[in-house]
Design a protein around this motif. Structure first.
Motif, PDB file in Angstrom:
ATOM      1  N   CYS A   1       0.874  -1.166   0.000  1.00  0.00           N
ATOM      2  CA  CYS A   1       0.000   0.000   0.000  1.00  0.00           C
ATOM      3  C   CYS A   1       0.912   1.216   0.000  1.00  0.00           C
ATOM      4  N   ASP A   2       0.896   1.977  -1.084  1.00  0.00           N
ATOM      5  CA  ASP A   2       1.673   3.214  -1.167  1.00  0.00           C
ATOM      6  C   ASP A   2       0.816   4.374  -0.683  1.00  0.00           C
ATOM      7  N   ILE A   3       1.410   5.242   0.145  1.00  0.00           N
ATOM      8  CA  ILE A   3       0.680   6.393   0.690  1.00  0.00           C
ATOM      9  C   ILE A   3       1.504   7.650   0.483  1.00  0.00           C
ATOM     10  N   SER A   4       0.856   8.665  -0.072  1.00  0.00           N
ATOM     11  CA  SER A   4       1.494   9.978  -0.167  1.00  0.00           C
ATOM     12  C   SER A   4       0.654  10.997   0.600  1.00  0.00           C
ATOM     13  N   LEU A   5       1.337  11.946   1.226  1.00  0.00           N
ATOM     14  CA  LEU A   5       0.702  12.937   2.093  1.00  0.00           C
ATOM     15  C   LEU A   5       0.863  14.328   1.500  1.00  0.00           C
ATOM     16  N   HIS A   6      -0.210  15.111   1.577  1.00  0.00           N
ATOM     17  CA  HIS A   6      -0.210  16.440   0.986  1.00  0.00           C
ATOM     18  C   HIS A   6      -1.042  17.384   1.859  1.00  0.00           C
ATOM     19  N   ILE A   7      -0.671  18.660   1.880  1.00  0.00           N
ATOM     20  CA  ILE A   7      -1.444  19.672   2.593  1.00  0.00           C
ATOM     21  C   ILE A   7      -1.660  20.860   1.666  1.00  0.00           C
ATOM     22  N   ASP A   8      -2.917  21.274   1.544  1.00  0.00           N
ATOM     23  CA  ASP A   8      -3.264  22.498   0.826  1.00  0.00           C
ATOM     24  C   ASP A   8      -3.366  23.606   1.868  1.00  0.00           C
ATOM     25  N   THR A   9      -2.313  24.397   1.987  1.00  0.00           N
ATOM     26  CA  THR A   9      -2.267  25.437   3.027  1.00  0.00           C
ATOM     27  C   THR A   9      -3.298  26.530   2.761  1.00  0.00           C
ATOM     28  N   ARG A  10      -3.702  26.720   1.511  1.00  0.00           N
ATOM     29  CA  ARG A  10      -4.674  27.753   1.186  1.00  0.00           C
ATOM     30  C   ARG A  10      -6.028  27.460   1.815  1.00  0.00           C
ATOM     31  N   THR A  11      -6.396  26.180   1.894  1.00  0.00           N
ATOM     32  CA  THR A  11      -7.722  25.813   2.397  1.00  0.00           C
ATOM     33  C   THR A  11      -7.647  25.017   3.697  1.00  0.00           C
ATOM     34  N   ASN A  12      -6.436  24.858   4.228  1.00  0.00           N
ATOM     35  CA  ASN A  12      -6.236  24.099   5.470  1.00  0.00           C
ATOM     36  C   ASN A  12      -6.749  22.656   5.330  1.00  0.00           C
ATOM     37  N   THR A  13      -6.451  22.060   4.185  1.00  0.00           N
ATOM     38  CA  THR A  13      -6.958  20.725   3.868  1.00  0.00           C
ATOM     39  C   THR A  13      -5.820  19.716   3.802  1.00  0.00           C
ATOM     40  N   PHE A  14      -6.032  18.596   4.475  1.00  0.00           N
ATOM     41  CA  PHE A  14      -5.101  17.464   4.408  1.00  0.00           C
ATOM     42  C   PHE A  14      -5.579  16.506   3.328  1.00  0.00           C
ATOM     43  N   ILE A  15      -4.645  16.039   2.506  1.00  0.00           N
ATOM     44  CA  ILE A  15      -4.962  15.098   1.436  1.00  0.00           C
ATOM     45  C   ILE A  15      -4.045  13.889   1.575  1.00  0.00           C
ATOM     46  N   ALA A  16      -4.622  12.724   1.803  1.00  0.00           N
ATOM     47  CA  ALA A  16      -3.866  11.472   1.868  1.00  0.00           C
ATOM     48  C   ALA A  16      -4.288  10.607   0.690  1.00  0.00           C
ATOM     49  N   ILE A  17      -3.313  10.145  -0.078  1.00  0.00           N
ATOM     50  CA  ILE A  17      -3.601   9.318  -1.247  1.00  0.00           C
ATOM     51  C   ILE A  17      -2.971   7.946  -1.043  1.00  0.00           C
ATOM     52  N   SER A  18      -3.774   6.919  -1.172  1.00  0.00           N
ATOM     53  CA  SER A  18      -3.249   5.557  -1.057  1.00  0.00           C
ATOM     54  C   SER A  18      -3.530   4.786  -2.335  1.00  0.00           C
ATOM     55  N   ALA A  19      -2.627   3.849  -2.642  1.00  0.00           N
ATOM     56  CA  ALA A  19      -2.775   3.004  -3.835  1.00  0.00           C
ATOM     57  C   ALA A  19      -2.497   1.559  -3.451  1.00  0.00           C
ATOM     58  N   ILE A  20      -3.394   0.672  -3.839  1.00  0.00           N
ATOM     59  CA  ILE A  20      -3.202  -0.759  -3.628  1.00  0.00           C
ATOM     60  C   ILE A  20      -3.630  -1.516  -4.881  1.00  0.00           C
ATOM     61  N   ASP A  21      -3.195  -2.765  -4.979  1.00  0.00           N
ATOM     62  CA  ASP A  21      -3.749  -3.690  -5.953  1.00  0.00           C
ATOM     63  C   ASP A  21      -4.963  -4.328  -5.292  1.00  0.00           C
ATOM     64  N   ASN A  22      -6.143  -4.106  -5.863  1.00  0.00           N
ATOM     65  CA  ASN A  22      -7.361  -4.581  -5.208  1.00  0.00           C
ATOM     66  C   ASN A  22      -7.455  -6.096  -5.140  1.00  0.00           C
ATOM     67  N   MET A  23      -6.730  -6.814  -5.996  1.00  0.00           N
ATOM     68  CA  MET A  23      -6.755  -8.268  -5.957  1.00  0.00           C
ATOM     69  C   MET A  23      -5.734  -8.850  -4.974  1.00  0.00           C
ATOM     70  N   VAL A  24      -4.761  -8.038  -4.551  1.00  0.00           N
ATOM     71  CA  VAL A  24      -3.721  -8.545  -3.658  1.00  0.00           C
ATOM     72  C   VAL A  24      -3.929  -7.933  -2.262  1.00  0.00           C
ATOM     73  N   LYS A  25      -3.421  -6.733  -2.017  1.00  0.00           N
ATOM     74  CA  LYS A  25      -3.638  -6.134  -0.693  1.00  0.00           C
ATOM     75  C   LYS A  25      -5.120  -5.926  -0.404  1.00  0.00           C
ATOM     76  N   GLY A  26      -5.914  -5.762  -1.464  1.00  0.00           N
ATOM     77  CA  GLY A  26      -7.349  -5.582  -1.277  1.00  0.00           C
ATOM     78  C   GLY A  26      -8.143  -6.865  -1.263  1.00  0.00           C
ATOM     79  N   ALA A  27      -7.478  -8.021  -1.300  1.00  0.00           N
ATOM     80  CA  ALA A  27      -8.200  -9.302  -1.290  1.00  0.00           C
ATOM     81  C   ALA A  27      -7.262 -10.447  -0.923  1.00  0.00           C
ATOM     82  N   ALA A  28      -6.708 -11.140  -1.930  1.00  0.00           N
ATOM     83  CA  ALA A  28      -6.007 -12.404  -1.694  1.00  0.00           C
ATOM     84  C   ALA A  28      -4.704 -12.235  -0.928  1.00  0.00           C
TER      85      ALA A  28
END
Length: 344
Positions: free
Chosen positions: A291-318
């Motif tokens: 599971c890859d995770i990247s972290l981001h902050i939009d300082t203009r709107t005080n918003t936290f953005i976390a993006i994750s990526a997985i293979d749905n058949m592997v980490k997301g299932a089998a």
């Protein structure tokens, strides 16, 4: 060697279990079953498995009798009787469906239209997302294996919620899924001419995975968390990309956020925290349990953005199911799962 069996081996998740178990050094694929293809070799259903897994699809009863651990890759509503049989015979039961995922029967009735036929089995089961609930998994015989969205979203947000770095109200999960997440049975929106060269939202604010994600996030946060969840279908075979938005708690910095995620996941083999300036991408986790995770902050709107990526058949299932098997039987969690994603 432990003996592993797969019920529902001809579905996408079942076939992926067979692929991964076949390379596991501590598990032997003992038996597989299929209702639609009973009596036929798996390699006839999936020609890629020719001379690699020509095992004949037998019955569910044969899988239970011949296995120490039974994986159920079945639609919701079909696992409870099988779980009861496995439990009574002392087998470990790992359910890739939804029958044991929700703690409250009322939620299961509302979102799946079913009931808990054996409440004692639900009391004995555990929700098995290792990176968040590892200690609760050890020693259990009935494991509810999380699915794709319900892995990607909680992993993306858990450290921020646990440490009070984001507000619990107004969380948005904007997610994209590869088409294998819909299963092998053809539907109108997974028909090639409908899917190709398009991208569309579906089950907006009404997807069945919503209460499951809220359950995990609430458990981590220590109080009730609700999210707005919008899934989309991508014209690709594999992958989940979860882009999650939340308002920052006042004064929180990127350094604090990075420290919280490093503390939570720094020792987790299957979670890769990406360096600043890099975004999680489903291409980089294909065929792997990462599971890859990247972290981001939009300082203009005080918003936290976390993006994750997985293979749905592997980490997301089998893959996650085998990670849970490793935990239950005392193997290293990475056993049989140290698979590099392809570079291109």
């Amino acid at each position: 060697m432990i003996r592993a069996g797969v019920v529902g081996a001809t579905g996408y998740a079942g076939a992926e279990l067979v692929r991964l178990l076949s390379g596991h050094p501590c598990a032997e694929l003992a038996a597989i079953s299929s209702v639609s293809f009973q009596g036929k070799p798996l390699s006839e259903v999936y020609p890629a498995y020719y001379q690699l897994c020509d095992r004949i699809c037998g019955t569910q009863e044969e899988v239970v009798e011949q296995s120490d651990v039974v994986f159920a890759a079945l639609p919701h509503g079909l696992s409870q009787e099988l779980a009861k049989e496995c439990f009574e015979k002392g087998k470990v039961f790992i359910d890739l469906g939804a029958d044991f995922r929700l703690e409250n029967e009322e939620d299961y009735q509302e979102w799946y239209g079913g009931t808990y036929r054996y409440p004692e089995l639900h009391e004995a089961s555990v929700y098995a997302l290792p990176e968040l609930f590892r200690e609760a998994i050890r020693g259990k015989k009935i494991l509810a294996n999380p699915g794709c969205y319900t892995t990607a979203v909680p992993l993306a947000l858990a450290p921020a919620l646990k440490n009070g770095l984001i507000q619990k109200e107004g969380i948005l999960a904007d997610c994209k899924s590869g088409v294998t997440g819909a299963g092998r049975k053809l539907t109108q929106n997974t028909h090639y001419p409908e899917l190709n060269e398009g991208m569309s939202a579906y089950k907006v604010a009404s997807h069945r995975h919503t209460p499951e994600m809220e359950q995990s996030l609430s458990r981590v946060a220590g109080s009730k968390v609700k999210i707005t969840f919008v899934p989309h279908l991508l014209p690709v075979n594999r992958g989940i990309l979860a882009t999650c938005y939340a308002k920052l708690t006042d004064g929180v910095t990127m350094e604090q956020m990075q420290n919280a995620y490093r503390e939570a996941y720094g020792e987790e083999y299957f979670i890769r925290l990406l360096p600043q300036g890099r975004e999680a991408d489903i291409k980089n986790v294909r065929y792997s349990n990462f599971c890859d995770i990247s972290l981001h902050i939009d300082t203009r709107t005080n918003t936290f953005i976390a993006i994750s990526a997985i293979d749905n058949m592997v980490k997301g299932a089998a893959g996650q199911a085998i990670q849970n098997m490793n935990l239950v039987f005392g193997f290293n969690e990475t056993t049989g799962l140290k698979l590099f994603p392809p570079a291109f």
